[in-house]
Design a protein around this motif. Structure first.
Motif, PDB file in Angstrom:
ATOM      1  N   ARG A 268      38.141  36.900  50.603  1.00  0.00           N
ATOM      2  CA  ARG A 268      38.479  36.392  49.268  1.00  0.00           C
ATOM      3  C   ARG A 268      37.643  37.164  48.251  1.00  0.00           C
ATOM      4  N   VAL A 269      38.314  37.837  47.311  1.00  0.00           N
ATOM      5  CA  VAL A 269      37.596  38.547  46.262  1.00  0.00           C
ATOM      6  C   VAL A 269      37.000  37.516  45.303  1.00  0.00           C
ATOM      7  N   CYS A 270      35.692  37.569  45.105  1.00  0.00           N
ATOM      8  CA  CYS A 270      34.995  36.607  44.242  1.00  0.00           C
ATOM      9  C   CYS A 270      34.664  37.190  42.876  1.00  0.00           C
ATOM     10  N   SER A 271      34.399  38.496  42.812  1.00  0.00           N
ATOM     11  CA  SER A 271      34.086  39.126  41.525  1.00  0.00           C
ATOM     12  C   SER A 271      34.456  40.606  41.584  1.00  0.00           C
ATOM     13  N   GLY A 272      34.662  41.184  40.387  1.00  0.00           N
ATOM     14  CA  GLY A 272      34.874  42.622  40.281  1.00  0.00           C
ATOM     15  C   GLY A 272      36.240  43.085  40.757  1.00  0.00           C
ATOM     16  N   ARG A 273      36.432  44.378  40.696  1.00  0.00           N
ATOM     17  CA  ARG A 273      37.666  45.009  41.152  1.00  0.00           C
ATOM     18  C   ARG A 273      37.431  45.630  42.522  1.00  0.00           C
ATOM     19  N   PHE A 274      38.300  45.317  43.473  1.00  0.00           N
ATOM     20  CA  PHE A 274      38.269  45.964  44.783  1.00  0.00           C
ATOM     21  C   PHE A 274      39.157  47.194  44.736  1.00  0.00           C
ATOM     22  N   GLU A 275      38.649  48.317  45.245  1.00  0.00           N
ATOM     23  CA  GLU A 275      39.429  49.542  45.363  1.00  0.00           C
ATOM     24  C   GLU A 275      39.335  50.053  46.789  1.00  0.00           C
TER      25      GLU A 275
END
Length: 530
Positions: free
Chosen positions: A314-321
């Motif tokens: 689960r992405v909690c913060s920021g941008r995933f690339e």
């Protein structure tokens, strides 16, 4: 990073939860159908030649007609990105449900119209309350005989403390479902079945005059009850909902797709977007901080052709690339993300970027376990997801000694996924680990997967132990000498567990030797789900 916050506001990350057999997998399929993510809904039992549901992709799930593992589905709807996680309903797999609830922002609770508030329903409501997860309630199976709608509302409020605020109100008693009144818009919607429920139900919007003419007494009763709800102030309050003081309620039937579209709309309009998440010290990680993510599930062998292992983050913060190198908080080691995927049941596609609320599948994540944190640049560790205290124990042995390598690899894999807890015993050696489970159905899953995925048929010899407590090296020798007690080592973290035949035996040992260390494995609040 303003794009990050803007993208996050378009995310809706939620779980579908309920007591067993309330219709979770059917609802998940219906939501995907109405969002045009699939063209035809499958059936839980695959009857009438229909395919199985998307979220139940394991062979054992389709054979038994029950969900035994959580499944993620990502799709778009009305300009939003929905990250839906279907959960197991059976209490034996409640640990998997708890992991999912650590990764979502909202929950859809299904209630069987005939059964009302069942035991697992109550426990799930309590866990959502503890985790401050807003709950949208969907009274399901209104196309079958059931209980009075006002009676169900009273039961929800009495047993959960949440004020039910119906968004839709049924036209027709259970078993004679004609449509709903949308209390927010004032519309009347009539439903008509499609063959087998495999496609969207036909919906027709009616004026009050048309509803009176076509639906007669059912419309009149529904109108009077809806007016009563307004008179007593049972109207939706967004602040109260997000504060977990009230629950919006919708009525429908997932199997014929009645009321599903309105539930999708409610999720888009009412479900909260991702919010800043506190770390293990209570400090809040802002949405536009550098990337961070929580691993809430690990699953092997989803792709039978490649036998890989995927971690759900689960992405909690920021941008995933895709391709970024992250840090694994538990070890401090770098973790490459070259193989990042978006997941829809068993199907996967390459994912290049993701934002807070999204679920990212990281392939070949052999170092990750549920509860781990990944981050970029700015260190953070989110609260871990605890293991439940097991109550069932069995010694596992491979039937064919020539399959010992497959046996060892399979046991280690299922332990890493959290399917079962693996304990080591000096009395039995590494070739006969003790498997510890919350419920006995977990043992069936282990036996099935060991044979189907690793080619190692195993036997299980049940042990008489029924509870476990954490202990330490100083207490272990004395405990091991006690009758009805044994000290085992948990394989993934080296924790020492003292297992007892029953609670009376444990209390007797504590009374005789009060200096021994015997502590609960997890906090009482998380025990509520069990």
């Amino acid at each position: 990073m303003r794009d990050v916050v803007g993208e996050a506001t378009q995310r809706r990350t939620f779980a579908v939860i309920s007591h067993p057999d309330a219709g979770k997998s059917t609802m998940t399929e219906a939501l995907a159908l109405h969002a045009s993510a699939i063209q035809q809904a499958g059936a839980v039992h695959g009857k009438a030649g229909r395919r199985g549901v998307t979220s139940d992709w394991m062979a054992i799930e389709r054979a038994r007609g029950i969900s035994i593992t959580s499944a993620a589905l990502r799709f778009d709807y009305r300009g939003h990105v929905f990250n839906l996680v279907d959960t197991p309903g059976h209490a034996d797999f409640s640990e998997d449900t708890y992991r999912v609830l650590a990764a979502v922002d909202c929950a859809v609770m299904l209630i069987d119209a005939a059964k009302g508030m069942e035991p697992q329903t109550m426990k799930l409501f309590e866990v959502c309350r503890h985790r401050r997860i807003p709950v949208i309630t969907f009274v399901n199976k209104w196309d079958r005989p059931g209980r009075d709608a006002l009676e169900l509302l009273d039961e929800i409020e009495e047993r959960t403390g949440l004020r039910p605020t119906p968004i839709t109100w049924p036209i027709g008693i259970p078993g004679e479902f004609r449509g709903v009144i949308d209390r927010l818009s004032g519309r009347a919607i009539r439903y008509e079945r499609t063959p087998g429920g495999a496609t969207r139900a036909l919906e027709t919007e009616l004026t009050a005059e048309q509803a009176q003419a076509e639906l007669g007494a059912a419309w009149q009763q529904a109108s009077e009850e809806a007016a009563l709800l307004s008179a007593i102030g049972a109207d939706h309050d967004q602040k109260a909902f997000e504060a977990h003081e009230s629950t919006p309620v919708l009525f429908g039937a997932a199997l014929p797709n009645f009321g599903v579209a309105r539930l999708l709309d409610a999720l888009a309009e009412l479900a909260p977007p991702p919010a800043p998440r506190p770390d293990e010290d209570g400090a809040v990680r802002a949405l536009d901080a550098p990337f961070s993510g929580l691993v809430f599930k690990v699953q092997a062998n989803m792709d039978r052709a490649h036998r890989d292992r995927i971690a759900f983050v689960r992405v909690c913060s920021g941008r995933f690339e895709r391709g970024m190198v992250l840090t694994h908080a538990a070890t401090g080691r770098p973790f490459a993300t070259k193989y990042a995927q978006s997941v829809f049941g068993q199907d996967r596609t390459t994912l290049d970027e993701a934002y807070p609320g999204d679920v990212v599948g990281l392939v070949n994540a052999t170092a990750l376990r549920p509860g781990d944190t990944l981050y970029e640049r700015s260190p953070v560790t989110f609260p871990t997801i605890p293991s439940f205290a097991p109550e069932h124990f069995a010694v596992a042995r491979v039937r064919d000694s020539g399959k010992s390598k497959q046996f060892r690899r399979g046991i280690d894999q299922l332990d890493a996924e959290g399917v079962i807890q693996v304990l080591r015993s000096d009395r039995r050696g590494d070739q006969a680990p003790v498997l510890a489970a919350v419920g006995p159905m977990q043992f069936e899953v282990v036996q099935h997967r060991m044979l189907a995925e690793f080619g190692a048929e195993i036997s299980l010899d049940r042990l008489d132990y029924t509870l476990a407590r954490r202990t330490d090296a100083a207490s272990a020798p004395a405990l091991d000498r006690e009758r009805g007690c044994e000290v085992l080592t948990r394989s993934h973290d080296g924790a020492l567990l003292a297992v007892f035949t029953d609670r009376w035996r444990m209390r007797s040992v504590k009374a005789d030797q009060p200096g021994l260390t015997l502590e609960p494995l997890i906090a009482d609040t998380t025990e509520e789900l069990r």
